[in-house]
Design a protein around this motif. Structure first.
Motif, PDB file in Angstrom:
ATOM      1  N   VAL A  72      90.873  22.673  48.655  1.00 23.35           N
ATOM      2  CA  VAL A  72      90.947  21.657  49.707  1.00 23.35           C
ATOM      3  C   VAL A  72      91.959  20.573  49.316  1.00 23.35           C
ATOM      4  O   VAL A  72      92.737  20.094  50.133  1.00 23.35           O
ATOM      5  CB  VAL A  72      89.556  21.015  49.946  1.00 23.35           C
ATOM      6  CG1 VAL A  72      89.667  19.801  50.871  1.00 23.35           C
ATOM      7  CG2 VAL A  72      88.583  22.047  50.522  1.00 23.35           C
ATOM      8  N   LEU A  73      91.942  20.229  48.027  1.00 26.48           N
ATOM      9  CA  LEU A  73      92.756  19.091  47.564  1.00 26.48           C
ATOM     10  C   LEU A  73      94.221  19.446  47.321  1.00 26.48           C
ATOM     11  O   LEU A  73      95.095  18.579  47.364  1.00 26.48           O
ATOM     12  CB  LEU A  73      92.177  18.550  46.256  1.00 26.48           C
ATOM     13  CG  LEU A  73      90.791  17.908  46.335  1.00 26.48           C
ATOM     14  CD1 LEU A  73      90.353  17.466  44.958  1.00 26.48           C
ATOM     15  CD2 LEU A  73      90.857  16.702  47.277  1.00 26.48           C
ATOM     16  N   ILE A  74      94.475  20.720  47.053  1.00 26.99           N
ATOM     17  CA  ILE A  74      95.755  21.062  46.431  1.00 26.99           C
ATOM     18  C   ILE A  74      96.964  20.756  47.328  1.00 26.99           C
ATOM     19  O   ILE A  74      98.051  20.454  46.840  1.00 26.99           O
ATOM     20  CB  ILE A  74      95.747  22.542  45.966  1.00 26.99           C
ATOM     21  CG1 ILE A  74      96.841  22.764  44.939  1.00 26.99           C
ATOM     22  CG2 ILE A  74      95.853  23.498  47.125  1.00 26.99           C
ATOM     23  CD1 ILE A  74      96.633  21.968  43.687  1.00 26.99           C
ATOM     24  N   ALA A 116      99.695  13.172  52.744  1.00 27.24           N
ATOM     25  CA  ALA A 116      98.484  13.770  52.179  1.00 27.24           C
ATOM     26  C   ALA A 116      97.373  13.845  53.233  1.00 27.24           C
ATOM     27  O   ALA A 116      96.602  14.808  53.257  1.00 27.24           O
ATOM     28  CB  ALA A 116      98.023  12.958  50.975  1.00 27.24           C
ATOM     29  N   ALA A 117      97.289  12.830  54.084  1.00 27.91           N
ATOM     30  CA  ALA A 117      96.248  12.839  55.115  1.00 27.91           C
ATOM     31  C   ALA A 117      96.442  14.015  56.061  1.00 27.91           C
ATOM     32  O   ALA A 117      95.482  14.711  56.415  1.00 27.91           O
ATOM     33  CB  ALA A 117      96.275  11.514  55.889  1.00 27.91           C
ATOM     34  N   LEU A 118      97.690  14.254  56.441  1.00 30.10           N
ATOM     35  CA  LEU A 118      97.924  15.407  57.324  1.00 30.10           C
ATOM     36  C   LEU A 118      97.608  16.706  56.589  1.00 30.10           C
ATOM     37  O   LEU A 118      96.969  17.611  57.144  1.00 30.10           O
ATOM     38  CB  LEU A 118      99.356  15.441  57.839  1.00 30.10           C
ATOM     39  CG  LEU A 118      99.479  16.627  58.799  1.00 30.10           C
ATOM     40  CD1 LEU A 118      99.283  16.190  60.225  1.00 30.10           C
ATOM     41  CD2 LEU A 118     100.717  17.429  58.610  1.00 30.10           C
ATOM     42  N   GLY A 124      93.780  21.438  54.094  1.00 27.52           N
ATOM     43  CA  GLY A 124      92.571  21.344  53.271  1.00 27.52           C
ATOM     44  C   GLY A 124      91.324  21.750  54.021  1.00 27.52           C
ATOM     45  O   GLY A 124      90.533  22.574  53.543  1.00 27.52           O
ATOM     46  N   ALA A 125      91.136  21.167  55.204  1.00 19.35           N
ATOM     47  CA  ALA A 125      89.890  21.400  55.948  1.00 19.35           C
ATOM     48  C   ALA A 125      89.605  22.891  56.199  1.00 19.35           C
ATOM     49  O   ALA A 125      88.448  23.318  56.042  1.00 19.35           O
ATOM     50  CB  ALA A 125      89.930  20.611  57.252  1.00 19.35           C
ATOM     51  N   GLY A 131      86.095  28.964  52.148  1.00 16.38           N
ATOM     52  CA  GLY A 131      85.284  28.944  50.923  1.00 16.38           C
ATOM     53  C   GLY A 131      83.824  29.206  51.203  1.00 16.38           C
ATOM     54  O   GLY A 131      83.175  29.993  50.498  1.00 16.38           O
ATOM     55  N   ALA A 132      83.277  28.561  52.231  1.00 14.09           N
ATOM     56  CA  ALA A 132      81.858  28.730  52.558  1.00 14.09           C
ATOM     57  C   ALA A 132      81.578  30.188  52.920  1.00 14.09           C
ATOM     58  O   ALA A 132      80.547  30.750  52.526  1.00 14.09           O
ATOM     59  CB  ALA A 132      81.479  27.807  53.714  1.00 14.09           C
TER      60      ALA A 132
END
Lengths: 268, 323
Positions: A72-74, A116-118, A124-125, A131-132
């Motif tokens: 998500v962060l990368i 980063a927000a975009l 990321g989202a 993942g779930a």
């Protein structure tokens, strides 16, 4: 001061919109993140399964969570590849940046927070869903945990950006910084805890990592969002991030000031 | 906002004293791009700063604006030390580097203006008024919603100038603002700058290779050569200083022998068996009328033109005289 905050907000918004114009790169980024995530999660989960018990506090589910929160962060936390400012120093375009009545590192930082927000929303989202579905992950339970997690992401983005900024500042002194940025990326990626959790490091390496800002880039927000760090430990970890952002910010300002005296823009 | 002499700390908006910048070079001796330069510019002046490529023009400007640190000597701009007080200075100057953009490349042009207005702390009404004025005068209405990267060179240069002048700076520094522009774009940019100066008493420092810019915009010329000041004065004075001659071209009624020996003139050549002849003369020694009278005594004159000194030629002579 309030006017300047609005300026930084606009600069961040410009960073966000600029990034949003690269649609194809975003789509490619989602694909790469997913593939990389599947590989990481598979290896880590099978490593834990092979050990037959929890490894340094990680069971199959928590290590899967660790892997996917990292994915998500990368896209947001810039660990490698940023050389825009160094390129502008070498081309002389940095002259246009110095014509603005703002500190250079904060101008760039604002733009990067927007970028980063975009990236978090667009790249990321989707990893949360992938993942779930693929190997399972843990989400924060309470709104305060979400809020602290998001704050930790923002601090991680800022700290990682300011680290890159400092490396880029080497361009004031050096003609070529590609070797330096590559070495930095390798060390940063390892000590940030992107490949394996910092908690799995041998003691000596964990001590080395703790003395650097790198765990604040990935391991800290991942720990908080996956519930590995909770309560006072989570707040302490965020306080450490704040400390690193401030320290790297001060370093960025003073290295820029020193570098400016070394700047050589010939012609044009 | 106009700066008073008290705020500037003197009568000069630019004060350069023995300013020097040396560049270290790999495998070559160090180069003094600017070498002991001294000059002042008073508020409201329009100064053309000209010289060959590599003469030191851009380096001087970068020291005046706080981008480059001087190796020796001092510069004060709008009363500020540009290196130490870069950010304060940036609020009083507007700078265009013709080859470097200050706009947000991927975003619609109007976002650049919005961000720059905020950077310069213009309140909303003032930002709106000034942006509207610049959009109208520089004819940018159609380009406001386009990403900057899609603008033509002429459109982008007008946008760069607008971006630099948005906060109504006391001092405007333009480094090659008309480079690569077509004749019409050049003309409209010049008209705009003339109007800005008239209405706001803006001080203008301009580097250019285009002598038309200097002729239309500047009342003073500084010629820089090898980092040193080679001339400081008016444009006509520059022509006089290097002794550039005017050329009288006469069309005669009939083929005529070469017009040698006319006082204070030099015969340059003839065409069509001597129907058209060219004579150079120095305007300080004789007049076009006197030369014409002499010519008319030898042959009937049907038509004439006078070629004014070519400023490129003037500058070339300055360079060759000082090397």
């Amino acid at each position: 001061m309030r006017g300047d905050l609005r300026t930084y907000w606009l600069l961040a918004r410009a960073g966000f919109r600029r990034q949003a114009t690269y649609r194809l790169a975003l789509a490619a980024g989602i694909f790469t993140n997913s593939v990389f995530g599947v590989i990481r999660a598979s290896i880590l989960v099978s490593a834990v399964a092979g050990a037959g018990a929890a490894v340094a506090g990680y069971d199959a589910r928590s290590v899967s969570s660790y892997a996917w929160w990292g994915q998500v962060l990368i896209g947001s936390v810039a660990l490698w590849g940023w050389s825009e400012m160094a390129d502008r120093v070498h081309s002389g375009d940095i002259a246009a940046d110095f014509l603005r009545p703002l500190p250079l590192h904060l101008t760039y930082l604002a733009a990067d927070l927007g970028r980063a927000a975009l990236a978090l929303l667009a790249r990321g989202a989707p990893m949360l869903a992938v993942g779930a579905l693929y190997s399972g992950m843990t989400f924060p339970a309470a709104p305060t945990e979400w809020a602290l997690g998001l704050l930790s992401i923002a601090l991680a983005v800022a700290a990682a950006f300011l680290g890159n900024y400092l490396v880029n500042c080497a361009a004031f002194w050096l003609v070529e910084i590609r070797g330096l940025t590559l070495a930095y990326s390798i060390v940063a990626t390892l000590l940030a805890g992107l490949f394996v959790p910092v908690h799995w490091f041998p003691d000596w390496l964990r001590l080395v990592a703790a003395a650097t800002p790198f765990p604040s880039f990935i391991q800290t927000p991942v720990d908080i969002l996956s519930g590995f760090a909770a309560g006072p430990a989570a707040w302490r970890a965020v306080a450490v991030q704040v400390g690193w952002v401030l320290a790297l910010g001060v370093a960025g300002a003073s290295v820029t000031a020193a570098g400016r005296r070394r700047l050589e823009v010939q012609g044009g | 906002m106009p700066l008073t002499p008290a705020a500037i700390g003197g009568d000069s908006i630019i004060d350069v004293d023995r300013l020097t910048r040396v560049f270290r070079r790999r495998g070559a001796p160090a180069l003094a791009a600017v070498d002991g330069m001294t000059f002042q510019v008073a508020p409201g002046e329009a100064v053309g700063y000209i010289g060959a490529n590599g003469a030191g023009k851009s380096t001087t400007i970068k020291m005046l604006t706080g981008i480059l640190a001087p190796t020796a000597g001092t510069a004060r701009t709008c009363g500020f030390d540009p290196m130490r007080e870069r950010r304060d200075l940036a609020r009083h100057i507007g700078v265009v580097f013709g080859q470097r953009s200050q706009l947000w490349w991927d975003l619609p042009l109007q976002e650049s203006f919005e961000i720059l207005a905020s950077i310069h702390r213009l309140d909303a009404p003032r930002a709106a008024r000034r942006t509207a004025e610049l959009v109208e005068l520089l004819d940018m209405g159609a380009t406001l919603t386009q990403p900057v990267r899609s603008l033509s060179l002429g459109q982008r240069m007008r946008a760069e100038v607008a971006a630099a002048l948005l906060h109504e700076p006391a001092l405007v520094i333009l480094d090659e603002p008309t480079i690569g522009l077509d004749v019409l774009s050049k003309a409209s940019l010049r008209e705009f700058l003339i109007r800005e100066r008239r209405e706001r008493e803006t001080t203008l420092l301009l580097t250019t290779h285009d002598m038309g810019d200097i002729q239309r915009l500047c009342d003073r010329v500084l010629v820089v050569d090898h980092g040193r000041l080679a001339y400081d004065g008016t444009l006509t004075g520059l022509a006089d200083a290097v002794g550039v001659q005017r050329v009288l071209v006469v069309d005669l009624d009939a083929p005529t022998e070469a017009l040698h020996g006319i006082p204070h003139t030099r015969w340059l050549g003839s065409e069509g068996d001597g129907v058209r002849q060219r004579l150079a003369f120095d305007a300080k020694v004789t007049t076009a009328a006197a030369v014409l009278t002499e010519v008319a005594e030898r042959a009937g004159v049907r038509d004439l033109t006078i070629d004014e000194p070519d400023i490129e030629d003037v500058v070339r002579r300055i360079y060759s005289a000082t090397t």
